[in-house]
Design a protein around this motif. Sequence first.
Motif, PDB file in Angstrom:
ATOM      1  N   THR A  72       0.843  -1.192   0.000  1.00 11.90           N
ATOM      2  CA  THR A  72       0.000   0.000   0.000  1.00 11.90           C
ATOM      3  C   THR A  72       0.880   1.244   0.000  1.00 11.90           C
ATOM      4  N   LYS A  73       0.316   2.318  -0.504  1.00 11.80           N
ATOM      5  CA  LYS A  73       1.056   3.571  -0.600  1.00 11.80           C
ATOM      6  C   LYS A  73       1.086   4.265   0.759  1.00 11.80           C
ATOM      7  N   VAL A  74       2.197   4.920   1.037  1.00 13.12           N
ATOM      8  CA  VAL A  74       2.346   5.655   2.293  1.00 13.12           C
ATOM      9  C   VAL A  74       2.842   7.061   1.967  1.00 13.12           C
ATOM     10  N   ALA A  75       2.136   8.061   2.471  1.00 13.32           N
ATOM     11  CA  ALA A  75       2.617   9.436   2.275  1.00 13.32           C
ATOM     12  C   ALA A  75       3.709   9.705   3.308  1.00 13.32           C
ATOM     13  N   HIS A  76       4.834  10.266   2.897  1.00 14.89           N
ATOM     14  CA  HIS A  76       5.904  10.581   3.838  1.00 14.89           C
ATOM     15  C   HIS A  76       5.548  11.839   4.633  1.00 14.89           C
ATOM     16  N   PRO A  77       5.905  11.887   5.911  1.00 15.51           N
ATOM     17  CA  PRO A  77       5.598  13.077   6.708  1.00 15.51           C
ATOM     18  C   PRO A  77       6.304  14.315   6.167  1.00 15.51           C
ATOM     19  N   GLU A  78       7.462  14.102   5.566  1.00 13.28           N
ATOM     20  CA  GLU A  78       8.157  15.222   4.925  1.00 13.28           C
ATOM     21  C   GLU A  78       8.693  14.719   3.603  1.00 13.28           C
ATOM     22  N   PRO A  79       8.567  15.494   2.536  1.00 11.56           N
ATOM     23  CA  PRO A  79       9.061  14.995   1.245  1.00 11.56           C
ATOM     24  C   PRO A  79      10.566  14.756   1.297  1.00 11.56           C
ATOM     25  N   HIS A 127       8.789   4.347  10.996  1.00 14.56           N
ATOM     26  CA  HIS A 127       7.891   5.033  11.930  1.00 14.56           C
ATOM     27  C   HIS A 127       7.798   4.247  13.233  1.00 14.56           C
ATOM     28  N   TYR A 128       7.889   4.962  14.369  1.00 16.25           N
ATOM     29  CA  TYR A 128       7.754   4.341  15.686  1.00 16.25           C
ATOM     30  C   TYR A 128       6.674   5.090  16.467  1.00 16.25           C
ATOM     31  N   GLU A 129       5.707   4.348  17.012  1.00 11.94           N
ATOM     32  CA  GLU A 129       4.671   4.940  17.861  1.00 11.94           C
ATOM     33  C   GLU A 129       4.905   4.414  19.272  1.00 11.94           C
ATOM     34  N   LEU A 132       7.344   1.672  19.441  1.00 13.96           N
ATOM     35  CA  LEU A 132       7.118   0.437  18.701  1.00 13.96           C
ATOM     36  C   LEU A 132       7.251   0.681  17.195  1.00 13.96           C
ATOM     37  N   PHE A 133       8.012  -0.156  16.510  1.00 11.70           N
ATOM     38  CA  PHE A 133       8.139  -0.035  15.059  1.00 11.70           C
ATOM     39  C   PHE A 133       6.809  -0.418  14.418  1.00 11.70           C
ATOM     40  N   THR A 134       6.139   0.552  13.792  1.00 10.22           N
ATOM     41  CA  THR A 134       4.796   0.294  13.276  1.00 10.22           C
ATOM     42  C   THR A 134       4.716   0.350  11.762  1.00 10.22           C
ATOM     43  N   LEU A 135       5.658   1.062  11.133  1.00 13.67           N
ATOM     44  CA  LEU A 135       5.535   1.241   9.687  1.00 13.67           C
ATOM     45  C   LEU A 135       6.897   1.546   9.091  1.00 13.67           C
ATOM     46  N   GLY A 136       7.177   0.911   7.954  1.00 15.62           N
ATOM     47  CA  GLY A 136       8.410   1.203   7.231  1.00 15.62           C
ATOM     48  C   GLY A 136       8.091   1.322   5.754  1.00 15.62           C
ATOM     49  N   ALA A 137       8.620   2.354   5.126  1.00 16.06           N
ATOM     50  CA  ALA A 137       8.260   2.608   3.734  1.00 16.06           C
ATOM     51  C   ALA A 137       9.494   2.828   2.872  1.00 16.06           C
ATOM     52  N   THR A 138       9.323   2.583   1.578  1.00 20.99           N
ATOM     53  CA  THR A 138      10.377   2.893   0.613  1.00 20.99           C
ATOM     54  C   THR A 138      10.356   4.384   0.313  1.00 20.99           C
ATOM     55  N   GLY A 142       9.521  10.111  -3.466  1.00 24.70           N
ATOM     56  CA  GLY A 142       9.995  11.158  -2.561  1.00 24.70           C
ATOM     57  C   GLY A 142       8.868  11.737  -1.711  1.00 24.70           C
ATOM     58  N   THR A 143       7.653  11.666  -2.228  1.00 25.32           N
ATOM     59  CA  THR A 143       6.497  12.159  -1.482  1.00 25.32           C
ATOM     60  C   THR A 143       5.695  10.976  -0.951  1.00 25.32           C
TER      61      THR A 143
END
Length: 687
Positions: A72-79, A127-129, A132-138, A142-143
């Motif tokens: 699934t697609k993930v939007a990065h918090p910062e480009p 991403h850690y919440e 806890l490691f909850t999400l990792g994206a490629t 860039g966005t």
Amino acid sequence: MNSQLSERAERLRQAINYHSYLYNVLDAPEISDAEYDALFNELRRLEEEFPALRTPDSPTQRVGGAVLEGFTKVAHPEPMLSLGNAFSGDELRAWRDRLVRLLPDIDTETLAYVVEPKIDGLTVVLHYEDGLFTLGATRGDGTTGEDITPNLRTLRDLPLRVPVSNTAAVVIDGATTLLTEPPTRLVVRGEAYMARADFERFQAEQAASSGKTYANPRNTAAGALRNLDTAVAASRPLRVLVYNVVVLEGSDWVPQTQWQALAYLRALGFPVSQENRRFEDFEALVAFVEGWQPRRSQLPFEVDGLVIKLDEFALQRRLGFAGKDPRWAIAFKYPGEEALTRLLEIRVNVGRTGTINPYAVLEPVQVGGVTVQHATLHNYDYVRDNDIRVGDTVAIKRAGDVIPQVLRPIVELRTGSELVWQMPDRCPVCGDPVVQPEGEVAYYCTNSSCPAQLVRGVEHFVSRGAMDIEGFGIKQAELFVEKNYITDLADIYSLPWDEIAALDGYGEKRVANLRSAVEQSKDRPLARLLTALGIRGVGGVVAESLADHFGSLDALMASAPEDLESIPGIGPKLAAGVANWFSHEANRRVVEKLRAAGVRSEIERQEAAAGSQPLAGQTWVITGVLPTLSREAASALIKAAGGKVTGSVSAKTTFLLAGDNAGSKLDKAGKLGVSVVDEEELRRMIG
Ligand SMILES: [Zn+2]
């Protein structure tokens, strides 16, 4: 479920994650593999019985196995941004001068910079919440990237929960801050990669099993992380290095500079590069960067260049961006490693195992001060997957000693006249049909007396990484095979020098030099000889392991595949391949001839004559949990006393050293009548 069990599971998770961190990140284990396995197995059993105990940070989740339906697609918090490039010290100075002009109120002398290696891997966003490691994206475009969390969980050095240790602390300017509570939200950026040595071992294993080879560590890592079968990522030795804090909320402590951010990441338990440096003196930085290039080839991973960042975050924010590039950071690239040129023709050559390898004939181009006319295309799949066509403008790369390679076509420059290439159906040397065995990537000439294979074998034998015979190359190999002076590898040591001296271009002096180079090569270390033999999958790293473990060609030849498998980094397929090579009569004959010619076939032992050692000639197997010694320590003791340690019990085993929970090896020893001793007995035997 009772709370005692869930408490136990939590303790186990913490302990396993902590010891995994000590082993994988700090390379400083405190417990033995057996102890680690015991903890791990207990947790796995608990989770199997009570699946509700399975949490996202459970180390059992690292083994992979799930097959995903898609990413699934993930939007990065910062480009994610690109970086401007500098290729010289002067370009770095020009960059710094721009910064200084944009910060007129800041005393230039107080500016500090951080230099980090630019690892040639895949950028990942983690991403850690609440720790806890909850999400990792490629990285994606860039966005937006893709969610590859299950694949990233399989990376042994990626923390599943931070802080990894309950005594984590950052020390800045002598002040210590304990990091007891995780930040409520943390997003970091890093680079997933495959280390060079891991890649070489992985290649060896693949070459031995399927004949499939991979272009480079980066592609291999990318293929694993973007694979829907998580077992693929778990089976490849991937690692990560983290270098950027993107989001930090609800933290006890907030870094104010990049250098502090790196210290913070390290304290939380992330792997952070040891190569990072901080400079207050810009000229010292320039000197460091300019002098750094030789270091590149010594690093355990591949590097594109260096990244230089202004240290202070407040100043970074003030400087902002110029277009897409941040003004406060720049990439330093070492000149001339990549170039563009036209691909004129694709030809094939025949490798020493009969593989038919495509290579590109290029319009000559300067790369790193050398004219390049040929570049490898690896294999047919590489040409097809990268859609490389005859007539394309292509990017090529030449780094260090590595053979130049075609990276990719520049599709935008196509005119429409480019041609898709096909693998020829006949061997270009002997004319026999070319075949592709089921399940393999490589195409082969199956004619075992195809002269091309022997020529390549000789070329490999004399090459720098093998027997290193100066003045001996592909030209000599071709000539001597054609003249029938060489019919197998060992003939290199019985060349008819008088006849050669009479050949065109071979004066007396040249022959004398070549002859002495051949003579000198007889004394190369055993690992070089093992590399030189050209056994499929046995390159420098594997050859070192074999030489180290067996000490002599005799011992290696007498070994069973199980003995080979007990060596770290050697899997069943490679072990079988090595054993198979030595089982061929023709190969054994070559080895005999080499030995008769006086080529060194054992490693130099510094120890006294083996006979005086208490365990000389004995083969040991270790099993179970010993009262005081770890397995490594026991193994070291046995080896120091002249014994050999293997992984499985066979008729050749002299003693089984058994501790608690010994299991199947103990049963097998019983069946085979192998003597079983305990730790105390071992200590008595070695005095
Ligand atoms: Zn052929």
